[in-house]
Every structure is written in structure tokens, then in C-alpha cells.
Design an enzyme around this catalytic site. Structure first.
Site, PDB file in Angstrom:
ATOM      1  N   CYS A  67       0.866  -1.171   0.000  1.00  0.00           N
ATOM      2  CA  CYS A  67       0.000   0.000   0.000  1.00  0.00           C
ATOM      3  C   CYS A  67       0.905   1.224   0.000  1.00  0.00           C
ATOM      4  O   CYS A  67       2.102   1.121   0.242  1.00  0.00           O
ATOM      5  CB  CYS A  67      -0.946  -0.002   1.196  1.00  0.00           C
ATOM      6  SG  CYS A  67      -0.152  -0.167   2.792  1.00  0.00           S
ATOM      7  N   GLU A  87       9.329  -1.553  -2.240  1.00  0.00           N
ATOM      8  CA  GLU A  87       9.068  -2.384  -1.069  1.00  0.00           C
ATOM      9  C   GLU A  87       9.424  -3.847  -1.283  1.00  0.00           C
ATOM     10  O   GLU A  87       9.881  -4.520  -0.362  1.00  0.00           O
ATOM     11  CB  GLU A  87       7.591  -2.308  -0.662  1.00  0.00           C
ATOM     12  CG  GLU A  87       7.190  -1.000  -0.043  1.00  0.00           C
ATOM     13  CD  GLU A  87       5.768  -1.015   0.501  1.00  0.00           C
ATOM     14  OE1 GLU A  87       5.204  -2.110   0.721  1.00  0.00           O
ATOM     15  OE2 GLU A  87       5.220   0.077   0.714  1.00  0.00           O
ATOM     16  N   GLU A 114      -5.457   6.522  10.333  1.00  0.00           N
ATOM     17  CA  GLU A 114      -5.382   6.480   8.866  1.00  0.00           C
ATOM     18  C   GLU A 114      -6.781   6.803   8.378  1.00  0.00           C
ATOM     19  O   GLU A 114      -7.764   6.213   8.848  1.00  0.00           O
ATOM     20  CB  GLU A 114      -4.968   5.097   8.357  1.00  0.00           C
ATOM     21  CG  GLU A 114      -3.489   4.864   8.303  1.00  0.00           C
ATOM     22  CD  GLU A 114      -2.758   5.682   7.241  1.00  0.00           C
ATOM     23  OE1 GLU A 114      -3.350   6.593   6.632  1.00  0.00           O
ATOM     24  OE2 GLU A 114      -1.566   5.408   7.042  1.00  0.00           O
ATOM     25  N   GLU A 116      -8.314   7.392   4.642  1.00  0.00           N
ATOM     26  CA  GLU A 116      -7.869   7.381   3.254  1.00  0.00           C
ATOM     27  C   GLU A 116      -8.963   7.041   2.250  1.00  0.00           C
ATOM     28  O   GLU A 116      -9.792   6.170   2.495  1.00  0.00           O
ATOM     29  CB  GLU A 116      -6.756   6.335   3.076  1.00  0.00           C
ATOM     30  CG  GLU A 116      -5.540   6.597   3.919  1.00  0.00           C
ATOM     31  CD  GLU A 116      -4.471   5.531   3.777  1.00  0.00           C
ATOM     32  OE1 GLU A 116      -3.303   5.854   4.020  1.00  0.00           O
ATOM     33  OE2 GLU A 116      -4.792   4.373   3.426  1.00  0.00           O
TER      34      GLU A 116
END
Length: 191
Positions: A67, A87, A114, A116
Site C-alpha cells: 500500500c 518495497e 489512517e 484514506e
């Protein structure tokens, strides 16, 4: 070293500014742009990752493949490819929007929020080699879809993984997930 910025959104999912990613996440994190990606191999195995234990928010939770936050002016495909490379060292063949309207709010153990608009995509990788970045990823494993389903009810699953799976499971196995198109992506995010 450049500062990573996140794109702030209004209620209509339009960009209204940016903020430094690190200082922008706190107990009253503003609504902002993100994405989640599930990498699938041609056999239907899903790359599931565990966030690095050193991460400030949600350390050590198991979640989808990757993510991240698209940067200002960065398209969704570009952001997904960048984060997969950074990543996991993974190069994908295709990226397909699956849940373009997904959004969530979650609170970490330390109180960090968070919040989002987080379109979810599936990426197919024919070369499933993984070179994880230990600063980002504690562990990365190829799981069967059945094992992914079992993770939903486990406490070590990320809150966004649980919420996404509630919408993904009715779509079938990962290779069956239909292309949702780009029309429902937020106005702040180009494909």
C-alpha cells in the site's frame, strides 16, 4: 533526501493540498489519497506481507501485497509500480482497478489515524521473485486464497485488509476479480 508528500482531499475526493507524510499522520490525520495492491501470480497465489516492526503506524500487521500514497501529480499505475519496486522488488505485468471507490478510517494502537480514499488494485506478476525492503516489509509470502480468507478473522490482520476482503470475497478468487474501470477513481487521481 526528499520529503514524501501525501495528497489531501476534500469530501468530493478532489485534491486540496499536500502535507509531509510523516507529520501528516497523527491522532487527527486529514483525509488523503492512498492505494492498496494485491499481487497475484498466474496460479492464483496472493503475495501477502507483514509490515516492518519499525513502522510507526500498524507495525507488524499482515496485509495485502503493498500500500502507499500517490505523490502530487503521480498516477495510480505509477504509484503502484513505484511502491512494488521499492518495497518488494516486484515487477508486474498488469494492474487492474478492482475497488476504485474504497475508503476507510482506522486507528492504530498508539492513536494514530489512517483516513484514506484508497483504491484497491490487482497486479499480476509472471515473475514472482521478491526482494523485500526490510525497512518496509518484515515478511512476504505467497499464500493460497483460502489462507487469505483465514487471515480476515485473525487479530494480526490490518484493519484495511479486513474491510477490503469484505468487498473482495464476493468477487471470487483474485484472478476472477473483474476490472472495475477507472471512472470511479477519485478526481484527484489519474490512472
Amino acid at each position: 533526501m526528499s520529503v514524501e508528500e501525501i495528497v489531501l482531499l476534500n469530501a468530493a475526493d478532489e485534491a486540496i493540498g499536500t502535507v509531509d507524510k510523516v507529520t501528516g499522520h497523527h491522532r487527527d490525520t486529514p483525509y488523503h489519497l492512498a492505494f492498496s495492491c494485491y499481487v497475484v501470480d498466474p496460479a492464483g497465489q496472493v503475495l501477502i506481507t507483514r509490515r516492518a516492526l519499525s513502522k510507526r503506524t500498524f507495525p507488524g500487521v499482515w496485509t495485502g501485497s503493498c500500500c502507499g500514497h500517490p505523490g502530487p501529480g503521480e498516477g495510480l499505475r505509477e504509484a503502484v509500480e513505484r511502491r512494488l519496486r521499492d518495497e518488494l522488488g516486484v515487477i508486474v505485468d498488469t494492474i487492474t482497478p478492482v475497488l476504485p471507490g474504497f475508503r476507510y478510517r482506522a486507528v492504530a494502537a498508539d492513536g494514530t489515524v489512517e483516513y484514506e480514499r484508497c483504491p484497491v488494485v490487482r497486479a499480476v506478476a509472471s515473475r514472482p521473485g521478491v526482494r523485500r525492503n526490510p525497512a518496509e516489509v518484515e515478511d512476504a509470502e505467497w499464500w493460497s486464497w483460502e489462507r487469505c480468507l483465514e487471515l480476515v478473522d485473525r487479530p494480526e490482520a490490518s484493519p484495511w485488509f479486513r474491510l477490503q476482503m469484505a468487498e473482495l470475497v464476493p468477487l471470487g478468487a483474485p484472478l476472477e476479480w473483474p476490472d472495475a474501470g477507472t471512472e470511479l477513481l477519485p478526481p484527484a487521481l489519474r490512472w
